[in-house]
Design an enzyme around this catalytic site. Structure first.
Site, mmCIF file in Angstrom:
data_model
loop_
_atom_site.group_PDB
_atom_site.id
_atom_site.type_symbol
_atom_site.label_atom_id
_atom_site.label_comp_id
_atom_site.label_asym_id
_atom_site.label_seq_id
_atom_site.Cartn_x
_atom_site.Cartn_y
_atom_site.Cartn_z
ATOM 1 N N CYS A 120 25.063 -25.494 45.944
ATOM 2 C CA CYS A 120 26.424 -24.978 46.021
ATOM 3 C C CYS A 120 26.345 -23.224 45.843
ATOM 4 O O CYS A 120 27.307 -22.488 46.375
ATOM 5 C CB CYS A 120 27.393 -25.431 45.218
ATOM 6 S SG CYS A 120 26.980 -25.528 43.418
ATOM 7 N N HIS A 153 29.884 -26.409 39.296
ATOM 8 C CA HIS A 153 29.881 -26.238 40.870
ATOM 9 C C HIS A 153 30.236 -25.110 41.241
ATOM 10 O O HIS A 153 31.414 -24.355 40.443
ATOM 11 C CB HIS A 153 30.908 -27.463 41.162
ATOM 12 C CG HIS A 153 30.913 -27.416 42.775
ATOM 13 N ND1 HIS A 153 29.939 -27.508 43.731
ATOM 14 C CD2 HIS A 153 31.961 -27.317 43.382
ATOM 15 C CE1 HIS A 153 30.307 -27.415 44.899
ATOM 16 N NE2 HIS A 153 31.637 -27.242 44.904
#
Length: 1441
Positions: free
Chosen positions: A209, A536
């Site tokens: 990510c 994330h």
């Protein structure tokens, strides 16, 4: 221009929100309650329109276009027509309505093809259930074998519901669920459609990510994207796959031109040099940005984009110290690519309120006063001073790194700071710039001295640089509000669809621009959600053309609102090791673009692409079309396992057959025939495909009369794998194919002859599970010409699980038969039909199941070799001493003569009739016979006792067996052993003895528990035994014939008594009374306290590949290693205490068999054992290991050679002579005694040199498990034995080229620095005064990176003894680096140093090194693996332009 205060704005927002909620409540009262979930309308009202009942329809897509089952549930009214249903289903699945078949599956079993019903009929009239809440199940499939046609890909994604603006005709179809069981894969179905936002996401490979967020930011930067498009790669496709800018360029083109919702980044990460494991490593996005920019700079070198990164992202700052007395300033200018901005002062618990405040403290100077005063070179005195940073130039694209990760000194853990830090949409940095540096025409030199006294008057306090730098802001959260402009003209004014600041040059911006050039517009916010231990990344990015903001979260791209931006300021809990996840999503990196009408550009559109980019887009489109076509073709391929027993070699071949679904069975047979390469072996007319089940080795059914049917219809659809397989069946020339109906049983039949003690088979017989035992016996009688009245049939369901079939009226299924079963059949009538346990039949089966073959490599036992090792030869009197226990391994000369003169007299079986109703396939046979051998002697030890016989000479007929049995010492022995318990082993089978490398125990599992090993379908060869097996391929279980003798040595001795001294009369089997209750019997396990004698036979042969003397041993696997050693004494040629067994697992891996009480139960057939001489140690002897020292072999400088025994008083010369001879013989070396030396081995390091006259124990300590090095030297030994002499390894370091010379060894007369320096001068030519040396670090071979030699070693030149600090050299074997002190070190550029470091790391294999637990130099924790650093590897630099 005035602005509203913060309180007024908040009040206005609350009123608008309340008004909007009231409008929504009124709307809900007028219509049935509906909720919107992911743009899918779900009707929650009780009925349909006008109070009618609802029709529930469940549609499953089973077409060939999808690899998963997509399901959609619809809700409509009974008045809806069939035509409307087809249109709606087509819209849901994005198929043209007339291109698929829709089948309604009713409860009563009837199937209605809805697409053939008249379109104007209502659903009720078409047969749908419209009463109550009953569901109607529909299956969408191919139409006439042709997959459905897809509609325009610009529509909504697969299964998407009607949008809020759908027309009234669409609104009466409501989707209850979409694909909730098997969501569509991104790569094929739903991911094929581009997002309605106009932007494409990036697929997260695993934990990438952080990479996706940065890539999207770079893509949304027009200046970066355009510059990348202007660059042209010139090279091959192979070079392009390793070129980072080329792969980044292609990725950007896919993001701009592809019609998908997400694209892969695997090609880009491969160009980084990453493997799949890198995808599971999460890294810091700021670290990735720096590493990627470095890689791009190196890749762009010598191109027109060489300065791209510096041109866009590089700024300059000045690190200065300024005297507060005279104003004199000493400064150094540095460059930066981002501003690392602390959000908390060091040691403080509160954060800065905004980015502007953090910037102010970033440039605030530190006061040097008191004990920390600065010595001014102008004042020539200690003065108070300011030390700090000043920005001299800001880049065009400004990157601000908010340093949210910190270390908590109380908990000693890394933490994340989630404090609230606001940031403006427009950032004015003009007040932060150092105007004096900005106006200079030339760059500041590396050290600048500004000594103007006027500076102190104009700028008395340097802190004035931090008193400005903020854009005018009213209130805490005005950082973005002051840029608010009217919504975009294309947006719905009733919805908040993002922050629209497309009108960049508004009044506020004009005000900012008037203050200077460094005014910046925010366009990217890279957000981290999580804690310091993981999280994330995603990015909020503004389209700089339209001003709209979007959230790029891996595959998903969506619009965001102002509230989403405000949430990234932070403000959650900041203490503790574990952060609150819900409040930990905050901005981590910010990117601003300078507001400049002349510099600001828009991204290239397709119409403005450079020529080479347009051509690249076309090539990519062609490649994508070809890949799409290949995927469609792949979806139409049936993939199934194909088996065939080769008609000639009898090997079971296995292939993976890929066949198009529209191929007929006749064509499939031809393709399988070609795939199996049967052309020229057997005609195509004698081959057919049948349904086969590999696990149970069962023929399921044949496909009679289906030659012209499609293979997809026969196999039951297109699948990537099936629960069954296909078998290419080959019939004999004079036979016809049998019809195999489903539900039958495949039986492997072994025929036992009590008179010859032969076991033949297996033969494949096919019957029915419903037939009785009597009918099955009659079937066997017809096939094998046997009498069913005297027939005994024993079923084996699993290993040692035997059952005599006595109930003739019982069905086979009730007796335990399954799809595949194994039986033993005997019909001589010699023994009663109901007698099994303890019978001769049982005895033969016992031998058959437990005999294995061992291949033993033998050592040299010649008289010279034994004399060298001081091992006595095995004498004949030893044989007599052990005769009582091993008589069965020998036979007399008379019996040998008899055995030699006879030929095989085994009766042949009757011809099998082909007119039976059930089928039978005879593919191989095994005949187990009795053979005699002689005890090996010194004169015959090199040849097999049966080697001079003809092929039939090893077979005894019944008459000769009787003759042999009259001799008191005659024996019966097998010719050779079977590959497995009852048949040749084949791949994937686990019956009998498993593969020797598997280490698993023996098993003969049949039927549903394992594949039957001795099936005619998997048998590897004709196993009828008529003599010695071929001696080549003995280790190949798939090609060697299977031989086994199941008779015991005493079977033919008629006067053998129970409880005799020989042990063969012991009760080997269970009592019949204990086994007849259930009808099942098992072979009895050995009792530890009973000396049970086991079957053993051996014969010599020569391995043709290695020309090594070998011994083939046929032995009962229940024998212990102790018994085996005793039996092998005469065959090895020495007594059992003088040799050892080693089990060979591979060419270079073997383990000693030390447990003499362990049996061979875990050994598979054709296992290999190595026999090595290892006599018992005599008093004064010690066993140890000898290693080969190779200085020029950095990969393996200390390779193990041999084990050896040294006796006290042995001289070094004698030991060296014997070791060299053995090493030359066993390790294929060519060493000469006069050119080698022995030296002490201390762990990994070579130490004291042993001289020839020295004696072990007298001059050299001798201890158990000693270790020595055998080292090759050039010429005679140079060390004389003087106590002051010292042998040292030396290696020259050349700093001018960053290289080292090869290692050499020198001997110095005394252990002093002067002596060493003189010796080094004499071998190198360096003047004695210029010689510097340093001791190497670590262990042998003391290798280290060349970039560290100069800095990490302690170079000395002073005189003194070598055994003092810092050298501590007092023993042979140390390594010393030396150099010429006048040789200047080469100045390496940053690129050269990086490349050299990378090459040295690869040379030393540092990434694969693991330190020993507890080692002080351990670079890796033994409990937790070290975090892997982020690296991008540049392995290729193609020619670029």
């Amino acid at each position: 221009m005035c602005k509203k205060s913060t309180n007024e704005r908040e009040t206005t927002e609350e009123e608008e929100k309340k008004k909007k909620e009231e409008e929504e409540e009124e709307e809900e009262q007028q219509e049935p309650q509906r909720r919107v979930t992911h743009d899918i309308y779900v009707d929650e009202s009780d009925g349909g329109e006008d109070g009618e009942s609802s029709v529930y329809i469940n549609v499953r897509d089973m077409s060939a276009l999808t690899s998963v089952v997509n399901r959609v549930t619809l809700l409509t009214t009974p008045k809806s027509t069939v035509g409307e249903l087809l249109q709606e289903v087509g819209r849901r699945f994005k198929y043209e309505p007339d291109s698929f078949t829709l089948i309604l599956q009713r409860v009563d079993g009837e199937e209605i093809e809805v697409d053939k019903v008249e379109p104007e009929k209502s659903l009720g009239e078409a047969g749908f259930r419209v009463e109550g809440a009953q569901r109607n199940n529909l299956v969408l499939s191919d139409q006439g074998g042709v997959p459905p046609r897809r509609t325009d890909e610009d529509d909504l994604s697969l299964g998407a519901s009607a949008s809020p603006t759908a027309n009234s005709a669409e609104k009466k179809w409501f989707e209850r669920s979409n694909n909730y069981e098997n969501p569509p894969e991104y790569s094929y179905s739903s991911a094929l459609i581009k997002q309605e936002t106009g932007y494409i996401g990036l697929v997260n490979q695993a934990m990438t990510c952080y990479l996706n967020s940065l890539l999207q930011t770079l893509f949304m930067t027009p200046e970066f994207r355009n510059a990348l498009y202007r660059w042209e790669f010139k090279g091959s496709e192979e070079e392009a796959s390793k070129n980072i800018p080329c792969q980044l360029q292609r990725l950007f083109l896919m993001l701009q031109t592809a019609n998908k919702s997400a694209v892969e980044t695997t090609n880009l990460t491969r160009s980084f040099g990453w493997d799949s494991s890198e995808a599971w490593q999460q890294h810091d996005i700021q670290e990735l940005c720096r590493v990627m920019f470095d890689a791009l700079e190196l890749s762009f070198k010598n191109t027109d984009q060489a300065d791209l990164i510096n041109r866009l992202y590089e700024g300059k700052m000045k690190d200065y110290v300024k005297c507060l007395e005279c104003g004199y300033e000493s400064a150094r200018e540095d460059t930066y690519l981002d501003i690392p901005l602390p959000i908390r002062p060091f040691g403080s618990s509160s954060a800065y309120q905004s980015v502007e405040e953090a910037l102010k403290h970033f440039v605030e100077p530190e006061v040097l006063t008191g004990n920390n005063k600065y010595k001014c070179s102008k004042c020539n005195n200690l003065c108070d001073a300011h030390k700090g940073l000043k920005f001299t130039r800001f880049p065009y694209l400004l990157t601000i790194h908010l340093k949210r990760f910190d270390f908590d000194y109380q908990t000693l853990h890394r933490i994340k700071l989630n404090d609230k830090v606001t940031f403006p949409n427009v950032l004015d940095l003009n007040n932060f710039i150092d105007c004096a540096s900005e106006n200079k025409e030339e760059k500041i030199e590396s050290t600048t001295h500004v000594g103007q006294e006027k500076v102190a008057q104009d700028k008395p306090d340097d802190a004035s640089t931090s008193d400005s730098g903020l854009a005018t802001i009213d209130g805490e959260d005005s950082s973005i509000e002051h840029t608010h402009v009217p919504p975009h003209p294309h947006e719905n004014t009733d919805e908040d669809e993002g922050i629209d600041v497309s009108s960049m040059y508004n009044e506020k911006n004009k005000t900012c621009l008037s203050s200077g050039p460094f005014v910046y517009d925010l366009f990217s916010i890279m957000v981290h959600s999580g804690s310091a231990s993981g999280g994330h990344y995603y990015a909020y990015i503004k389209d700089l053309t339209t001003g709209e903001w979007y959230c790029f979260n891996d595959q998903s791209v969506s619009r965001i609102t102002y509230d989403d931006i405000r949430k990234t300021y932070g403000g959650g809990s900041s203490r503790g090791y574990y952060s609150n996840w819900s409040s930990s999503a905050n901005a981590y990196m910010l990117m601003y673009r300078q507001i400049d009408k002349e510099k600001n550009v828009d991204s290239f559109t397709k119409e403005h692409f450079p020529k080479h980019i347009t051509e690249l887009v076309q090539r990519m489109a062609d490649e994508e079309a070809a890949e799409r076509e290949a995927r469609e073709m792949e979806r139409s391929m049936c993939r199934i396992k194909l088996f065939c027993q080769h008609p000639t070699t009898k090997h079971m071949m296995e292939k993976k057959l890929r066949i198009h679904k529209d191929t007929t069975l006749r064509e499939t047979v031809k393709l399988a025939y070609e795939e199996l390469e049967l052309e020229g072996v057997v005609p195509l007319e004698r081959c057919r495909l049948v349904k086969y089940e590999e696990v149970h080795d069962s023929l399921e059914c044949s496909f009679d009369g289906q030659d012209d049917e499609l293979i997809s219809e026969i196999l039951g659809g297109v699948r990537s794998s099936y629960k069954f397989d296909l078998l290419m069946e080959v019939r004999d020339e004079d036979k016809q194919f049998e019809v195999y109906k489903p539900g039958g049983t495949t039986v492997k039949v072994h025929l036992i002859d009590l008179q010859t003690e032969e076991v033949e088979g297996p033969f494949t017989v096919r019957g029915s599970l419903s037939m009785t035992v009597r009918e099955f016996k009659e079937l066997l009688g017809r096939h094998f010409s046997l009498n069913p009245d005297t027939m005994r049939v024993v079923l084996e369901r699993y290993y040692n699980g035997l059952k005599l079939l006595t109930g003739d009226t019982k069905a086979l299924k009730l007796e335990g038969f399954y799809r595949s079963s194994k039986v033993y059949v005997e019909a001589s009538g010699i023994e009663p039909n109901d007698f099994f346990t303890g019978s001769s039949m049982y005895h033969i089966m016992d031998r058959f199941e437990n005999t294995i073959t061992l291949h033993c490599s033998l050592p040299d036992t010649s008289s010279d070799a034994l004399a060298e090792l001081q091992i006595p030869a095995y004498k004949e009197e030893n044989t007599e001493a052990g005769a009582s226990s091993s008589t069965y391994t020998t036979c007399t000369t008379a019996s040998t003569t008899t055995s030699t003169s006879v030929t095989s007299s085994a009766p042949s079986l009757p011809t099998i009739s082909t007119a039976e109703s059930a089928s039978i396939t005879t593919t191989s046979s095994t005949t187990i016979v009795t053979t005699t051998t002689t005890t090996p002697s010194d004169s015959t030890s090199a040849s097999s006792p049966a080697s001079s016989h003809s092929k039939e000479s090893g077979v005894c007929s019944k008459a000769s067996s009787d003759t042999c049995s009259q001799s008191g010492s005659s024996v019966t022995t097998p010719s050779t052993a079977a590959s497995t318990s009852v048949g040749a082993a084949s791949d994937g089978e686990d019956e009998g003895i498993v593969d020797p490398d598997s280490g698993a125990g023996s098993s003969t599992v049949n039927s549903d528990q394992s594949a039957s090993e001795d099936s005619s379908l998997t048998s590897d060869s004709d196993r009828t035994l008529v003599g010695d097996p071929p001696e080549d391929k003995l280790s190949d279980t798939s090609s060697s014939p299977d031989y086994r003798n199941v008779s015991s040595p005493e079977d033919n001795v008629k006067d053998s008594k129970v409880g005799s001294d020989m042990g063969w009369g012991l009760p080997l089997f269970q009592d019949q009374t204990n086994s007849t209750v259930s009808g099942w019997v098992e072979f009895e396990e050995d009792k530890e306290d009973l000396p049970v004698k086991r079957y053993f036979r051996a014969q010599y042969y020569t391995d043709h590949e290695t020309n090594q003397k070998m011994l083939r041993v046929y032995v009962d696997k229940r024998i212990t290693f102790g018994q085996l050693k005793m039996e092998m004494q005469p065959w090895v040629g020495v007594s059992q205490e003088h040799f050892k067994f080693f089990k060979s697992y591979s060419i270079s891996q073997e383990f000693e068999c030390t447990r003499m009480s362990e049996t061979l139960a875990s050994y598979g057939d054709n296992a290999r054992l190595t026999v090595r001489l290892g006599r018992a140690l005599l008093p004064g002897e010690q066993r140890g290991k000898v290693y080969f020292l190779e200085l020029d072999n950095p990969d393996d400088p200390a390779k193990f050679l041999i084990d050896w025994v040294i006796c006290k008083g042995d001289t070094v010369a004698n030991v060296k002579r014997a070791v060299v001879k053995e090493a030359n013989q066993r390790c294929q070396l060519d060493l000469k005694v006069e050119n080698v030396r022995l030296r002490k081995k201390s762990w990994k390091n070579p130490q004291t040199i042993y001289l020839d006259p020295q004696k072990f124990e007298d001059n050299i300590p001798l201890y158990s498990n000693w270790e020595l090095f055998l080292q090759v030297i050039e010429g005679p030994e140079t060390k004389t034995g003087d106590d002051d002499e010292l042998s040292i390894f030396v290696k020259r370091w050349r700093p001018s080229s960053f290289t080292t010379d090869p290692v050499s060894e020198i001997v110095i007369p005394e252990a002093t620095s002067e002596s060493l320096r003189e010796k080094l001068s004499s071998i190198s030519g360096i003047a004695v005064d210029n010689v510097e040396f340093a001791k190497g670090q670590g262990t042998f071979p003391f290798d280290m990176p060349v970039v560290s030699i100069n800095q990490d070693l302690d170079w000395i030149q002073r005189p003194g003894p070598l055994d003092s600090r810092p050298l501590y050299i007092s023993e042979d074997g140390a390594l010393v680096y030396y150099r010429d002190k006048t040789e200047k070190e080469k100045e390496l550029s940053e690129d050269e140093r990086r490349e050299l470091s990378n090459s040295e790391n690869r040379r030393l294999n540092r990434d694969l090194q693991y330190s020993c637990p507890g080692s002080s130099s351990s670079g890796h924790s033994t409990l937790r693996s070290k975090e892997k650093g982020l690296r991008i590897y540049l392995n290729h630099n193609p020619t670029e332009e």
